[in-house]
Design an enzyme around this catalytic site. Structure first.
Site, PDB file in Angstrom:
ATOM      1  N   HIS A   1       0.836  -1.203   0.000  1.00  0.00           N
ATOM      2  CA  HIS A   1       0.000   0.000   0.000  1.00  0.00           C
ATOM      3  C   HIS A   1       0.879   1.266   0.000  1.00  0.00           C
ATOM      4  O   HIS A   1       0.658   2.184  -0.784  1.00  0.00           O
ATOM      5  CB  HIS A   1      -0.934  -0.021   1.208  1.00  0.00           C
ATOM      6  CG  HIS A   1      -1.547   1.304   1.527  1.00  0.00           C
ATOM      7  ND1 HIS A   1      -2.457   1.921   0.696  1.00  0.00           N
ATOM      8  CD2 HIS A   1      -1.358   2.144   2.574  1.00  0.00           C
ATOM      9  CE1 HIS A   1      -2.804   3.083   1.233  1.00  0.00           C
ATOM     10  NE2 HIS A   1      -2.149   3.246   2.366  1.00  0.00           N
TER      11      HIS A   1
ATOM     12  N   HIS B   1       4.126   7.169   4.943  1.00  0.00           N
ATOM     13  CA  HIS B   1       2.971   7.875   5.485  1.00  0.00           C
ATOM     14  C   HIS B   1       2.225   7.146   6.592  1.00  0.00           C
ATOM     15  O   HIS B   1       1.542   7.767   7.386  1.00  0.00           O
ATOM     16  CB  HIS B   1       2.000   8.299   4.364  1.00  0.00           C
ATOM     17  CG  HIS B   1       1.132   7.194   3.858  1.00  0.00           C
ATOM     18  ND1 HIS B   1       1.532   6.305   2.889  1.00  0.00           N
ATOM     19  CD2 HIS B   1      -0.126   6.820   4.196  1.00  0.00           C
ATOM     20  CE1 HIS B   1       0.550   5.455   2.646  1.00  0.00           C
ATOM     21  NE2 HIS B   1      -0.463   5.739   3.422  1.00  0.00           N
TER      22      HIS B   1
ATOM     23  N   GLU C   1       1.450   6.017  12.377  1.00  0.00           N
ATOM     24  CA  GLU C   1       0.116   5.591  12.782  1.00  0.00           C
ATOM     25  C   GLU C   1       0.036   4.075  13.003  1.00  0.00           C
ATOM     26  O   GLU C   1      -0.569   3.618  13.943  1.00  0.00           O
ATOM     27  CB  GLU C   1      -0.883   6.017  11.694  1.00  0.00           C
ATOM     28  CG  GLU C   1      -2.327   6.013  12.108  1.00  0.00           C
ATOM     29  CD  GLU C   1      -2.656   7.016  13.202  1.00  0.00           C
ATOM     30  OE1 GLU C   1      -1.812   7.909  13.464  1.00  0.00           O
ATOM     31  OE2 GLU C   1      -3.732   6.895  13.811  1.00  0.00           O
ATOM     32  N   ASP C   2       0.659   3.314  12.155  1.00  0.00           N
ATOM     33  CA  ASP C   2       0.442   1.860  12.188  1.00  0.00           C
ATOM     34  C   ASP C   2       1.610   1.012  12.666  1.00  0.00           C
ATOM     35  O   ASP C   2       1.461  -0.184  12.854  1.00  0.00           O
ATOM     36  CB  ASP C   2       0.017   1.371  10.787  1.00  0.00           C
ATOM     37  CG  ASP C   2      -1.319   1.964  10.382  1.00  0.00           C
ATOM     38  OD1 ASP C   2      -2.175   2.092  11.264  1.00  0.00           O
ATOM     39  OD2 ASP C   2      -1.484   2.318   9.213  1.00  0.00           O
TER      40      ASP C   2
ATOM     41  N   ASP D   1     -20.464  12.429 -26.408  1.00  0.00           N
ATOM     42  CA  ASP D   1     -19.067  12.333 -25.988  1.00  0.00           C
ATOM     43  C   ASP D   1     -18.809  11.089 -25.149  1.00  0.00           C
ATOM     44  O   ASP D   1     -17.957  11.080 -24.290  1.00  0.00           O
ATOM     45  CB  ASP D   1     -18.640  13.594 -25.246  1.00  0.00           C
ATOM     46  CG  ASP D   1     -19.475  13.828 -23.998  1.00  0.00           C
ATOM     47  OD1 ASP D   1     -20.530  13.180 -23.869  1.00  0.00           O
ATOM     48  OD2 ASP D   1     -19.065  14.653 -23.168  1.00  0.00           O
TER      49      ASP D   1
HETATM   50 MN    MN Z   1      -2.381   4.754   3.991  1.00  0.00          MN
END
Ligand code: MN
Length: 569
Positions: free
Chosen positions: A48, A72, A76-77, A259
């Site tokens: 991810h 990122h 947090e994880d 279109d």
């Molecule tokens: Mn993420």
């Protein structure tokens, strides 16, 4: 096997050695930090992070932004501290990663009224547009892997994407991303309509595509005869979500959508755009009222192109779009495209350095943001720092449920408490900000996660008037003071829970968090240890049956909670 080379190769402008070195370190660091972690879809967690970074590289963003894509989720994880990021990667990346961590606390609960506040808050919290760009890339990959999640969660995330992130991307001029995000939400938000489209449109798409394949060489030949060498000619199939919106306007008649698949001609300069338009109209008659000059009059989001619909071969109505390469890239990538044209000025100060990333005149999105939010400061100043500080006089704090509370600068936990509910304000005894206990006069900052600690018997205090900022709080405190004290004596009743849990690190904290988030006061906690399973005894000062049932349901969701019984006192 994921390889950092892929991230290097995805970027149109190659990274230099120093940047590659940074990215390689971020790659190794994140891979190690996420090792063993799996996502619901079964893929490795690191994939991810990798995909998030890969997309950022595709958008041609700078090395710190791509590195932030890789990193990122590590705070947090993976329980890695921001200090560690700072030590390993320096202040700039730590700043960006921290921005992402703050955004991660936000949740949209589907209250449309809140959507605009939340979008503003995302901007305010990010402080740097690169944070939003990483967030958008993160969201894009999350949407692509959404099918693995629980249906309820799918709905929530899809709705959040549809109402918050897709419009945000559009405001940053990233029409392509915005459309892609919106399209990814479509099957989750409108499953029936999506099935209908799949069934009814696929053939039309294929038929149109085959038709345009035949048209393409005719145009190529004609342009060549007039001495025009297009950079490319391709097709753009209309996205399902926007097709559906359009179909609703034409009572679901596909015949009227010209279109569905448009033909796109990319040429070298603006003059050529107009000459191509002339050549096309010479070849096939234009459909009246369908010639659109978005070069002379760009769309509000900055989109520039010439559009025309012509009676093409076999008199079939066909939309043709003509543009130059820069317009093409800008229409696809908006702000990210601007970034790509930046000439690095070699400054080390990232706050100043950011200002060099785009030509002021080209920053239509700044204009858009200004229209969007009138109170935003001088655009010159804004460009100087590119810090998003146009909500200078407001702060946005977050409840444990992820709801956003909009407060004036200097607001305290008491203001926050009254903004949620007057009972919570009246009975507040303390606050917890980002999991640390703070005094009641503590000054909240944007992005703070605030929990209010309450005690039922508590009354507002006169001393609060000295520090509260909102009129709402002042008014409520005064009216609370006027009521004669001590009249309402509640019966003190208590409930004792016995919670059987499997022994895992942090489970007690999770249990206590769930209870305090329900605004229930804990009187006593008992933790006897008996090997693999233990019983936690928790006594709370309430005994409302319905509240007990609700709390038990919440507690049972905690990973490791096996059984719950309770007694009233
Ligand atoms: Mn993420």
């Amino acid at each position: 096997m994921l390889s950092i080379e892929e991230i290097y190769n995805e970027r149109k402008q190659p990274f230099n050695e120093e940047e590659k070195n940074l990215l390689k370190r971020a790659f190794d660091f994140a891979q190690k930090a996420h090792s063993g972690q799996k996502r619901k879809s079964g893929e490795s967690y690191f994939n991810h992070s990798f995909q998030t970074a890969l997309e950022l590289s595709r958008w041609n963003l700078d090395a710190p932004t791509v590195a932030t894509g890789l990193l990122h989720d590590v705070v947090e994880d993976c329980g890695i501290s921001l200090e560690e990021i700072k030590k390993e990667f320096g202040e700039e990346i730590a700043f960006l990663v921290n921005g992402l961590t703050k955004l991660g606390r936000l949740k949209y609960r589907g209250i449309v009224k809140q959507a605009e506040t939340l979008r503003k808050m995302i901007l305010a919290l990010s402080e740097d547009l690169r944070v939003i760009l990483v967030k958008l890339s993160d969201r894009l990959h999350n949407m692509k892997t959404l099918s693995a999640l629980h249906p309820q969660k799918q709905k929530r995330i899809a709705l959040e994407t549809y109402e918050i992130y897709a419009p945000l991307a559009l405001r940053l001029g990233m029409a392509n991303l915005s459309g892609e995000l919106e399209d990814l939400t479509f099957p989750y938000l409108y499953p029936k309509e999506y099935k209908w489209l799949l069934k009814n449109v696929k053939e039309h798409y294929e038929e149109r595509q085959a038709y345009l394949e035949k048209i393409k060489p005719i145009i190529e030949k004609e342009l060549k005869e007039h001495g025009v060498e297009p950079i490319k000619i391709d097709f753009r199939a209309k996205r399902y979500s926007s097709l559906y919106k359009k179909l609703l306007r034409y009572s679901l008649s596909l015949e009227q959508i010209y279109d569905l698949v448009a033909l796109r001609i990319v040429v070298k300069d603006i003059e050529e755009c107009y000459s191509v338009l002339g050549i096309i109209h010479n070849l096939w008659a234009p459909f009246p009222g369908r010639i659109k000059d978005y070069i002379a009059l760009p769309k509000p989001n900055g989109y520039k192109s010439l559009h025309t619909t012509v009676f093409c071969v076999d008199k079939k109505l066909t939309e043709i779009q003509i543009r130059i390469l820069e317009m093409h890239e800008e229409a696809e990538n908006g702000i990210a495209a601007h970034w790509a044209y930046q000439k690095k000025k070699g400054t080390k100060d990232y706050l100043k350095g950011k200002a060099s990333f785009a030509d002021k005149k080209e920053l239509i999105w700044v204009q858009q943001l200004r229209n969007w939010q009138n109170q935003f400061s001088d655009p010159e100043e804004f460009l100087q720092s590119l810090k998003i500080d146009f909500f200078k006089d407001r702060i946005f704090a977050i409840t444990p449920k992820g709801e956003v509370v909009d407060l004036p600068v200097g607001a305290t936990p008491v203001d926050f408490a009254y903004a949620i509910h007057s009972v919570i304000g009246d009975t507040c005894v303390g606050g917890r900000v980002n999991n640390k206990i703070v005094p009641l006069d503590f000054q909240l900052q944007s992005g703070d996660l605030v929990e209010v600690l309450t005690q039922k018997s508590k009354k507002p205090s006169e001393s609060w008037l000295k520090f509260v900022k909102t009129n709402q709080a002042k008014r409520k405190i005064k009216s609370g003071l006027r009521q004669s004290p001590g009249l309402i004596k509640r019966k003190k009743l208590q409930t004792e829970f016995k919670i059987t849990v499997s022994d895992r690190i942090g489970i007690l904290k999770d249990v206590v968090n769930v209870i305090s988030r329900s605004h229930i006061n804990i009187v006593k906690v008992n933790v006897p240890k008996i090997g693999f399973f233990s019983n936690i005894g928790i006594r709370c000062d309430f005994n409302d049956k319905r509240k007990i049932e609700k709390l038990i349901l919440k507690l049972k969701k905690i990973n490791g909670v096996k059984e719950i019984t309770y007694k009233l006192f």
